[in-house]
Design a protein around this motif. Structure first.
Motif, PDB file in Angstrom:
ATOM      1  N   ASP A   1       0.782  -1.237   0.000  1.00 26.86           N
ATOM      2  CA  ASP A   1       0.000   0.000   0.000  1.00 26.86           C
ATOM      3  C   ASP A   1       0.815   1.289   0.000  1.00 26.86           C
ATOM      4  N   ARG A   2       1.889   1.332   0.775  1.00 30.35           N
ATOM      5  CA  ARG A   2       2.683   2.561   0.852  1.00 30.35           C
ATOM      6  C   ARG A   2       3.277   2.922  -0.510  1.00 30.35           C
ATOM      7  N   GLU A   3       3.831   1.905  -1.187  1.00 29.30           N
ATOM      8  CA  GLU A   3       4.472   2.153  -2.483  1.00 29.30           C
ATOM      9  C   GLU A   3       3.438   2.495  -3.552  1.00 29.30           C
ATOM     10  N   ILE A   4       2.293   1.792  -3.507  1.00 29.68           N
ATOM     11  CA  ILE A   4       1.251   2.034  -4.525  1.00 29.68           C
ATOM     12  C   ILE A   4       0.634   3.412  -4.321  1.00 29.68           C
ATOM     13  N   ARG A   5       0.412   3.743  -3.059  1.00 29.00           N
ATOM     14  CA  ARG A   5      -0.165   5.065  -2.749  1.00 29.00           C
ATOM     15  C   ARG A   5       0.740   6.187  -3.286  1.00 29.00           C
ATOM     16  N   HIS A   6       2.012   6.002  -3.129  1.00 30.23           N
ATOM     17  CA  HIS A   6       2.949   7.025  -3.610  1.00 30.23           C
ATOM     18  C   HIS A   6       2.844   7.186  -5.127  1.00 30.23           C
ATOM     19  N   ILE A   7       2.833   6.064  -5.852  1.00 37.53           N
ATOM     20  CA  ILE A   7       2.773   6.144  -7.322  1.00 37.53           C
ATOM     21  C   ILE A   7       1.429   6.728  -7.757  1.00 37.53           C
ATOM     22  N   ALA A   8       0.362   6.311  -7.072  1.00 38.96           N
ATOM     23  CA  ALA A   8      -0.967   6.830  -7.434  1.00 38.96           C
ATOM     24  C   ALA A   8      -0.995   8.352  -7.268  1.00 38.96           C
ATOM     25  N   GLY A   9      -0.383   8.848  -6.189  1.00 37.51           N
ATOM     26  CA  GLY A   9      -0.385  10.287  -5.950  1.00 37.51           C
ATOM     27  C   GLY A   9       0.508  11.022  -6.932  1.00 37.51           C
ATOM     28  N   ASP A  10       1.622  10.417  -7.273  1.00 35.21           N
ATOM     29  CA  ASP A  10       2.615  11.101  -8.094  1.00 35.21           C
ATOM     30  C   ASP A  10       2.272  11.077  -9.588  1.00 35.21           C
ATOM     31  N   ALA A  11       1.868   9.911 -10.073  1.00 33.81           N
ATOM     32  CA  ALA A  11       1.592   9.787 -11.517  1.00 33.81           C
ATOM     33  C   ALA A  11       0.232  10.383 -11.865  1.00 33.81           C
ATOM     34  N   ASP A  12      -0.635  10.483 -10.867  1.00 33.58           N
ATOM     35  CA  ASP A  12      -1.950  11.067 -11.070  1.00 33.58           C
ATOM     36  C   ASP A  12      -2.665  10.396 -12.254  1.00 33.58           C
ATOM     37  N   PRO A  13      -2.823   9.076 -12.177  1.00 35.15           N
ATOM     38  CA  PRO A  13      -3.359   8.346 -13.324  1.00 35.15           C
ATOM     39  C   PRO A  13      -4.889   8.458 -13.425  1.00 35.15           C
ATOM     40  N   VAL A  14      -5.408   8.184 -14.604  1.00 30.70           N
ATOM     41  CA  VAL A  14      -6.864   8.099 -14.770  1.00 30.70           C
ATOM     42  C   VAL A  14      -7.371   6.862 -14.024  1.00 30.70           C
ATOM     43  N   ALA A  15      -6.602   5.795 -14.073  1.00 29.98           N
ATOM     44  CA  ALA A  15      -7.022   4.565 -13.386  1.00 29.98           C
ATOM     45  C   ALA A  15      -5.834   3.644 -13.154  1.00 29.98           C
ATOM     46  N   PHE A  16      -6.079   2.660 -12.296  1.00 29.45           N
ATOM     47  CA  PHE A  16      -5.155   1.546 -12.085  1.00 29.45           C
ATOM     48  C   PHE A  16      -5.801   0.313 -12.686  1.00 29.45           C
ATOM     49  N   VAL A  17      -5.066  -0.457 -13.465  1.00 30.41           N
ATOM     50  CA  VAL A  17      -5.596  -1.739 -13.912  1.00 30.41           C
ATOM     51  C   VAL A  17      -5.011  -2.824 -13.012  1.00 30.41           C
ATOM     52  N   ALA A  18      -5.912  -3.616 -12.414  1.00 29.31           N
ATOM     53  CA  ALA A  18      -5.482  -4.751 -11.594  1.00 29.31           C
ATOM     54  C   ALA A  18      -6.274  -5.965 -12.075  1.00 29.31           C
ATOM     55  N   ASN A  19      -6.072  -7.118 -11.439  1.00 28.71           N
ATOM     56  CA  ASN A  19      -6.939  -8.242 -11.789  1.00 28.71           C
ATOM     57  C   ASN A  19      -7.719  -8.671 -10.552  1.00 28.71           C
ATOM     58  N   GLU A  20      -8.626  -9.652 -10.756  1.00 24.48           N
ATOM     59  CA  GLU A  20      -9.507 -10.028  -9.642  1.00 24.48           C
ATOM     60  C   GLU A  20      -8.698 -10.502  -8.445  1.00 24.48           C
ATOM     61  N   THR A  21      -7.553 -11.135  -8.697  1.00 20.44           N
ATOM     62  CA  THR A  21      -6.761 -11.675  -7.597  1.00 20.44           C
ATOM     63  C   THR A  21      -6.045 -10.589  -6.806  1.00 20.44           C
ATOM     64  N   ASN A  22      -5.524  -9.566  -7.498  1.00 15.34           N
ATOM     65  CA  ASN A  22      -4.674  -8.617  -6.760  1.00 15.34           C
ATOM     66  C   ASN A  22      -5.311  -7.242  -6.531  1.00 15.34           C
ATOM     67  N   ARG A  23      -6.594  -7.089  -6.878  1.00 16.45           N
ATOM     68  CA  ARG A  23      -7.174  -5.749  -6.782  1.00 16.45           C
ATOM     69  C   ARG A  23      -7.195  -5.216  -5.345  1.00 16.45           C
ATOM     70  N   ASP A  24      -7.305  -6.102  -4.360  1.00 19.89           N
ATOM     71  CA  ASP A  24      -7.380  -5.637  -2.974  1.00 19.89           C
ATOM     72  C   ASP A  24      -6.075  -4.993  -2.503  1.00 19.89           C
ATOM     73  N   ALA A  25      -5.009  -5.216  -3.236  1.00 17.60           N
ATOM     74  CA  ALA A  25      -3.735  -4.591  -2.851  1.00 17.60           C
ATOM     75  C   ALA A  25      -3.744  -3.089  -3.151  1.00 17.60           C
ATOM     76  N   ILE A  26      -4.662  -2.641  -4.000  1.00 17.69           N
ATOM     77  CA  ILE A  26      -4.690  -1.207  -4.351  1.00 17.69           C
ATOM     78  C   ILE A  26      -5.448  -0.457  -3.262  1.00 17.69           C
ATOM     79  N   PRO A  27      -4.784   0.468  -2.585  1.00 18.22           N
ATOM     80  CA  PRO A  27      -5.476   1.198  -1.517  1.00 18.22           C
ATOM     81  C   PRO A  27      -6.575   2.108  -2.075  1.00 18.22           C
TER      82      PRO A  27
END
Ligand code: MCA
Length: 487
Positions: A86-112
């Motif tokens: 979560d800490r690393e993903i949160r940082h990238i989400a804040g910095d890259a300011d993406p329209v969305a994150f693509v995950a799959n059914e297995t790993n989506r819960d890792a996205i904060p």
């Protein structure tokens, strides 16, 4: 030239040829059609040139579809290491300011909480019903193709902006220098979320038109079986993979070696002993090369000529290399300097970080931070880094990031993270903690596991009374007690 134009050397021109072995064989025409359909899906969801799309997926077909679709739309692709938490993903989400994150059914819960999450399975279903016509936005070779997050000594990772041209010259160089042709068979087990798998593996495949077998990840128990079955001629790996392959039984290794044309190693130093042991078992001298996320590949041992153990070889065509002393003067051959680079492979800067970008260049030359020696015949040998970096299994770890995290935990007064040698991974991080009151190593490990990628979790948490410091207060990591302690 843009990447889609270059990839058409295979996607269009080799339309009916076998391209990819995944759950079944796919032709380049099928890969092309999938990319076209995915581009429609992304455009329909509102993505346009310049937008960022974070992709948090293991190796899979959708990863390739999304990358190709993004390059056609001028969308900036942001691959995210699937071991990040979560800490690393949160940082990238804040910095890259993406329209969305693509995950799959297995790993989506890792996205904060925060970014929009699109499921790869849903995108795939939508794509199956989308048209196959091409959607290509107007853009040129200077357009950013990807933001690749790479940690800095500050602890927070920065997005290196890699353009279509950066990737194009990288792959064309490797194809020419390593003689990759459509007759090759590439076994790719490297993660596509790093430039080793993406820029070297995926792009050499798409441009050369060779046949590739992609696996979800490297699994050491299965690697020899894959090789015997697929009979690759080409393999790109990190040293940990080559150490693993040393356990393969001699007759199987001989058969694998007989069909192979080239083994390449990078992302971490390849011990000279591993190179020798591998040669004895497989009959091949691994070709070692040197690259960075900011520059893609810079220096490589030659395909024909001496592949020198312990050395990363000679500068690739179009790459200018200077080995400079601390005053900025050329270090004489045989003496250590710091490597500076220039070339169309070198990135333009860090995403939204003008100061970091400025600090990364000196008079237009990219400052690598790598310390090297050049031999009189032009071969470079890396000797370490100016900054504190641990490389474990080919993954980069900046101790500062873990130290900052530990300092936020209860019971930690001071923390230092240092590399300790490991026969399989090269190096592993070990944490040295000065406790404040009661510090519980197990609780610290659990906290790290929740918030940090598994390869960053220190192998051990050693409680110490104090950290060795200089008179000025700087921690002297080389004086920390070795781990495991000598018995
Ligand atoms: C590793 N793990 C993974 C993956 N890779 N988990 C899921 N998917 C993956 N792709 C985790 C495992 O869960 C496990 O975690 C730990 O890593 C070790 O796994 P193991 O099966 O024992 O693997 P191994 O035989 O030790 O091999 C590790 C590895 C891995 C597969 C070689 O280190 C790896 O993929 N390295 C490649 C890194 C890379 O591509 N670097 C390029 C950076 P746990 O420990 O919790 O059980 S780009 C770069 O550096 C520059 C530009 C360059 O020059 O290339």
């Amino acid at each position: 030239m843009t990447l889609p134009e270059l990839f058409d050397l295979s996607l269009t021109a080799r339309h009916d040829q076998p391209a990819l072995d995944w759950d079944r064989p796919y032709t380049f025409g099928e890969i092309d059609a999938r990319a076209s359909r995915m581009a429609h899906v992304l455009a329909r969801r509102g993505l346009k040139a310049g937008d960022r799309l974070c992709v948090y997926l293991p190796n899979c077909l959708e990863f390739i579809d999304l990358f190709l679709a993004a390059t056609r739309l001028g969308v900036i692709f942001v691959p995210v290491n699937i071991l990040y938490r979560d800490r690393e993903i949160r940082h990238i989400a804040g910095d890259a300011d993406p329209v969305a994150f693509v995950a799959n059914e297995t790993n989506r819960d890792a996205i904060p909480e925060g970014p929009d999450v699109w499921l790869a399975e849903e995108l795939s279903r939508e794509a199956a019903a989308a048209p196959e016509t091409r959607t290509v936005a107007v853009h040129d070779g200077d357009t950013p193709a990807a933001l690749v997050y790479t940690s800095g000594t500050t602890g927070a990772s920065k997005g290196a902006i890699l353009t279509h041209n950066n990737f194009a010259v990288n792959a064309l160089n490797l194809i020419a220098c390593w003689r990759v042709t459509e007759a090759d068979r590439l076994l790719l087990t490297l993660p596509l979320f790093h430039v080793h798998g993406l820029g070297n593996g995926l792009h050499c495949w798409l441009i050369s038109g060779c046949r590739m077998r992609l696996t979800e990840r490297f699994e050491h128990q299965k690697a020899a079986g894959w090789m015997l079955d697929f009979q690759p001629t080409l393999f790109f790996g990190v040293p940990t993979m080559y150490v693993r392959l040393l356990s393969v039984e001699a007759e199987a290794a001989r058969r694998i070696g007989a069909g192979m044309r080239l083994f390449v190693s990078g992302s971490a130093p390849l011990p000279a002993q591993t190179l020798e042991d591998f040669r004895a078992l497989y009959g091949h001298t691994i070709l070692e090369r040197y690259g960075m996320s900011e520059t893609l590949m810079n220096i490589s041992n030659p395909y024909v000529g001496e592949r020198r153990p312990g050395s990363v070889g000679l500068p690739l065509p179009g790459v200018s290399v200077r080995n400079l002393d601390p005053d900025g003067n050329p270090a004489p051959d045989g003496e250590t300097g710091e490597l500076y680079l220039k070339g169309s492979n070198v990135f333009g800067g860090y995403w939204r970080r003008p100061e970091a970008t400025e600090a990364a260049f000196r008079d237009g030359w990219f400052r690598t931070g790598d310390i090297a020696v050049r031999s009189p015949d032009g071969y470079y040998t890396l000797q370490g880094r100016r900054s504190d970096l641990i490389i474990s299994g080919g993954f980069n770890i900046y101790p500062r990031e873990i130290e900052e995290f530990l300092l936020d935990q209860p019971g930690v007064a001071e923390a230092a993270v240092a590399a300790q040698p490991d026969p399989l991974r090269g190096e592993v991080p070990v944490a040295y903690v000065v406790p404040r009151g009661e510090a519980d190593p197990q609780a610290l490990e659990a906290a790290c596991r929740t918030s940090l990628a598994s390869f960053k979790v220190p192998r051990a948490f050693v409680l110490v009374d104090q950290l060795p410091r200089t008179a000025l207060g700087k921690i002297q990591k080389h004086l920390l007690p070795p781990w495991p302690p000598a018995s």
